[in-house]
Scaffold this motif. Structure first.
Motif, PDB file in Angstrom:
ATOM      1  N   ALA A  35      48.107  89.978  55.544  1.00 23.86           N
ATOM      2  CA  ALA A  35      48.864  91.194  55.199  1.00 23.86           C
ATOM      3  C   ALA A  35      49.759  91.607  56.367  1.00 23.86           C
ATOM      4  CB  ALA A  35      47.911  92.318  54.830  1.00 23.86           C
ATOM      5  N   ARG A  36      49.246  91.479  57.580  1.00 24.21           N
ATOM      6  CA  ARG A  36      50.058  91.850  58.746  1.00 24.21           C
ATOM      7  C   ARG A  36      51.295  90.973  58.842  1.00 24.21           C
ATOM      8  NH1 ARG A  36      45.394  92.561  63.431  1.00 24.21           N
ATOM      9  NH2 ARG A  36      44.106  94.050  62.262  1.00 24.21           N
ATOM     10  N   ALA A  37      51.155  89.709  58.493  1.00 19.74           N
ATOM     11  CA  ALA A  37      52.305  88.804  58.530  1.00 19.74           C
ATOM     12  C   ALA A  37      53.364  89.247  57.525  1.00 19.74           C
ATOM     13  CB  ALA A  37      51.863  87.375  58.240  1.00 19.74           C
ATOM     14  N   HIS A  38      52.936  89.635  56.336  1.00 23.17           N
ATOM     15  CA  HIS A  38      53.888  90.103  55.312  1.00 23.17           C
ATOM     16  C   HIS A  38      54.523  91.435  55.723  1.00 23.17           C
ATOM     17  CE1 HIS A  38      53.029  86.882  52.616  1.00 23.17           C
ATOM     18  NE2 HIS A  38      51.778  87.244  52.389  1.00 23.17           N
ATOM     19  N   LEU A  39      53.731  92.317  56.315  1.00 25.39           N
ATOM     20  CA  LEU A  39      54.274  93.586  56.789  1.00 25.39           C
ATOM     21  C   LEU A  39      55.325  93.358  57.868  1.00 25.39           C
ATOM     22  CD1 LEU A  39      50.996  95.703  56.902  1.00 25.39           C
ATOM     23  CD2 LEU A  39      52.951  96.091  55.397  1.00 25.39           C
ATOM     24  N   GLN A  40      55.085  92.359  58.718  1.00 28.07           N
ATOM     25  CA  GLN A  40      56.070  92.039  59.744  1.00 28.07           C
ATOM     26  C   GLN A  40      57.341  91.481  59.126  1.00 28.07           C
ATOM     27  OE1 GLN A  40      55.654  92.711  63.198  1.00 28.07           O
ATOM     28  NE2 GLN A  40      57.861  92.470  62.941  1.00 28.07           N
ATOM     29  N   ASP A  44      61.058  92.991  59.448  1.00 26.72           N
ATOM     30  CA  ASP A  44      62.120  92.173  60.021  1.00 26.72           C
ATOM     31  C   ASP A  44      63.358  92.094  59.130  1.00 26.72           C
ATOM     32  OD1 ASP A  44      60.578  91.667  62.230  1.00 26.72           O
ATOM     33  OD2 ASP A  44      59.886  89.698  61.543  1.00 26.72           O
ATOM     34  N   VAL A  45      63.202  92.333  57.832  1.00 28.53           N
ATOM     35  CA  VAL A  45      64.329  92.122  56.926  1.00 28.53           C
ATOM     36  C   VAL A  45      64.945  93.409  56.390  1.00 28.53           C
ATOM     37  CG1 VAL A  45      63.003  91.902  54.757  1.00 28.53           C
ATOM     38  CG2 VAL A  45      65.165  90.646  55.044  1.00 28.53           C
ATOM     39  N   PHE A  46      64.126  94.492  56.278  1.00 32.86           N
ATOM     40  CA  PHE A  46      64.647  95.738  55.716  1.00 32.86           C
ATOM     41  C   PHE A  46      65.127  96.684  56.821  1.00 32.86           C
ATOM     42  CE2 PHE A  46      61.856  94.401  52.179  1.00 32.86           C
ATOM     43  CZ  PHE A  46      62.777  94.463  51.138  1.00 32.86           C
ATOM     44  N   LEU A  51      59.170 107.331  57.005  1.00 32.68           N
ATOM     45  CA  LEU A  51      58.362 107.417  55.789  1.00 32.68           C
ATOM     46  C   LEU A  51      58.038 106.061  55.174  1.00 32.68           C
ATOM     47  CD1 LEU A  51      60.101 110.451  53.996  1.00 32.68           C
ATOM     48  CD2 LEU A  51      58.024 110.517  55.358  1.00 32.68           C
ATOM     49  N   SER A  52      58.755 104.977  55.591  1.00 29.88           N
ATOM     50  CA  SER A  52      58.439 103.695  54.948  1.00 29.88           C
ATOM     51  C   SER A  52      58.561 102.481  55.848  1.00 29.88           C
ATOM     52  CB  SER A  52      59.352 103.487  53.728  1.00 29.88           C
ATOM     53  OG  SER A  52      60.705 103.396  54.119  1.00 29.88           O
ATOM     54  N   THR A  53      58.890 102.657  57.119  1.00 28.25           N
ATOM     55  CA  THR A  53      58.965 101.506  58.014  1.00 28.25           C
ATOM     56  C   THR A  53      58.218 101.825  59.308  1.00 28.25           C
ATOM     57  OG1 THR A  53      61.188 101.022  57.175  1.00 28.25           O
ATOM     58  CG2 THR A  53      60.481  99.838  59.135  1.00 28.25           C
ATOM     59  N   PRO A  54      57.220 101.067  59.682  1.00 20.66           N
ATOM     60  CA  PRO A  54      56.652  99.960  58.916  1.00 20.66           C
ATOM     61  C   PRO A  54      55.809 100.460  57.745  1.00 20.66           C
ATOM     62  CG  PRO A  54      55.405 100.290  60.927  1.00 20.66           C
ATOM     63  CD  PRO A  54      56.573 101.223  61.003  1.00 20.66           C
ATOM     64  N   CYS A  55      55.651  99.610  56.738  1.00 17.72           N
ATOM     65  CA  CYS A  55      54.919 100.001  55.537  1.00 17.72           C
ATOM     66  C   CYS A  55      53.419 100.115  55.805  1.00 17.72           C
ATOM     67  CB  CYS A  55      55.165  98.994  54.415  1.00 17.72           C
ATOM     68  SG  CYS A  55      56.811  99.106  53.695  1.00 17.72           S
TER      69      CYS A  55
END
Length: 454
Positions: A35-40, A44-46, A51-55
């Protein structure tokens, strides 16, 4: 110099932020490496924003009152971004969307379609004909923009009056009439003529109103309307969703009177509160008034499709020489199918009555908690929209910010999701379909988490 907490205060109006130590501690304890990899990857892309970064986490599925994260944990969602009156993935809504996709997936501009006409007529009927004209949009922010343009066209006045702390969307015109620092600060000149006053607040009344009608809260509105003379519209959230501010009936009766006296249209923003959330189909129906315009969104699409609407009185249908909306997805047949299915489920399953019963249960449980735990300073509830305001002291009403975060993360760990508004207000918005057993389970989780701090 302001403290770090004071510097971040303006960011917390709409919800809990993601830059605190409590968030970091929760990630360390609850989020696995995948999950941490996906959050990263997300980070990295958005584009980054508060309120939403990081998720917070990565979701993999949703159904009913539950969301499920990538680690397989099911979480009751009392947040839902206010789209989840029917919960998530309601079969009737999903089926309606699937059927519409097979028949007519898109309606090109200059044409119309039967689902859009049917939904518009249904919305008009739900207002008992008080609001007789409809325009759809792909999101409520756009619907707010349409309302502002129509108000200018009809009244000939470009100025508006709205509330500090309010949220009406994230576009430049919407944040101009909105009043939240996280959306307004640092952007330079906003829409000219967007005037603001201090909002109603039953627990922290700036004017220390002693009467039930909070008549002193209305004096700034009356003063600006009278002195300015060029206000074309008053824009207001019928009920402030984030920290759940519920004005008394007399407040809205007087507000309607003031708008009529000074020639201002009354625009109610029901993006987050319509479709049964407050116990009625629309929140303004609690007050015995008729607005001039109403903005709808979020739950209109059944938690499946982005759909919004502007409803206005017949006499405001005077702008044929301009394009008020004209959005590419304005009369989406798929969105209309989702909206029709949503309303049909609410009516056929008697969700307004069911929600009222669940609201009574919720009120009883929360009252008991407040009597037990001094940490709870105030409870504000209308239907299944609830604020539990935490304070360090009931006399001083000092906001219990750190405690609110600890309660939120404790609840998340036990399987209950909600947001924290204003830094110390637990905002609870369960789906209308919730069962008694599910609601009791959620309230048990909340009480255990509060008890830990006591």
């Amino acid at each position: 110099m302001p403290t770090k907490q004071e510097q971040q205060a303006f960011m917390k109006t709409e919800g809990d932020i993601n830059l605190t130590e409590a968030r970091s501690e929760w990630w360390a304890a609850q989020i696995d490496e995948a999950a941490r990899a996906h959050l990263q990857e997300d980070e990295d892309v958005f584009l980054h924003q508060t309120l939403s970064t990081p998720c917070l986490n990565v979701l993999s599925s949703c159904e009913g009152i539950y969301v499920e994260d990538s680690q397989g944990r099911r979480i009751m969602d009392f947040h839902g971004n206010n789209v989840h009156q029917l919960g998530f993935g309601h079969p009737a809504v999903i089926e309606a969307v699937k059927q519409q996709l097979d028949q007519l997936s898109f309606c090109t501009r200059r044409y119309t379609n039967l689902p859009a006409i049917e939904l518009a007529n249904k919305l008009v009927a739900l207002t008992d004909g008080a609001l007789q004209r409809v325009l759809f949009a792909p999101g409520a922010t756009s619907a707010i923009g349409m309302a502002l343009k129509l108000a200018r066209a009809v009244t000939g006045k470009y100025k508006t009056l709205s509330m500090w702390g309010a949220f009406h969307g994230a576009s430049l015109d919407a944040i101009s009439v909105g009043g939240e620092g996280a959306f307004r600060r640092g952007l330079g000149p906003l829409l000219p003529g967007a005037e603001h006053v201090i909002p109603f607040n039953s627990y922290r009344c700036v004017f220390d109103c002693q009467d039930e009608a909070h008549s002193l809260c209305l004096k700034p509105i009356a003063y600006v309307l009278e002195q300015d003379g060029e206000i074309g519209a008053v824009v207001i959230e019928t009920i402030r969703n984030t920290d759940v501010q519920i004005p008394p009936v007399a407040y809205y009766k007087k507000l309607r009177e003031l708008c009529d006296r000074y020639g201002a249209l009354l625009i109610v923003d029901e993006t987050a509160t319509a479709f049964g959330r407050t116990g009625k189909m629309f929140a303004y129906q609690h007050y015995g008034i008729e607005p001039d315009m109403m903005v709808l969104g979020k739950g209109l699409g059944g938690g499946v499709f982005p759909m919004a609407a502007l409803l206005v009185k017949e006499e405001l249908n005077k702008a044929q020489q301009m394009s008020i909306g004209h959005y590419t997805h304005e009369k989406s047949p798929v969105g209309a199918a989702a909206g029709l299915a949503t309303i049909r489920v609410i009516e056929e399953e008697n969700l307004l009555e069911h929600a009222s019963r669940m609201a009574e249960l919720m009120a009883k449980r929360l009252k008991s908690m407040m009597e037990t735990y001094p940490l709870i300073g105030d409870i504000r509830q209308i239907g299944l929209l609830v604020a539990v305001e935490l304070v360090t002291d009931r006399v001083s009403k000092e906001p219990a910010v750190q405690e609110a975060e600890r309660v939120m993360y404790s609840c998340l760990g036990r399987g209950l999701n909600f947001k924290v508004s204003k830094g110390n207000v637990l905002t609870l918005s369960p789906p209308l379909i919730i069962t008694e057993d599910q609601l009791n389970e959620a309230l048990d989780i909340l009480e255990k988490s509060i008890a830990e701090l006591a």
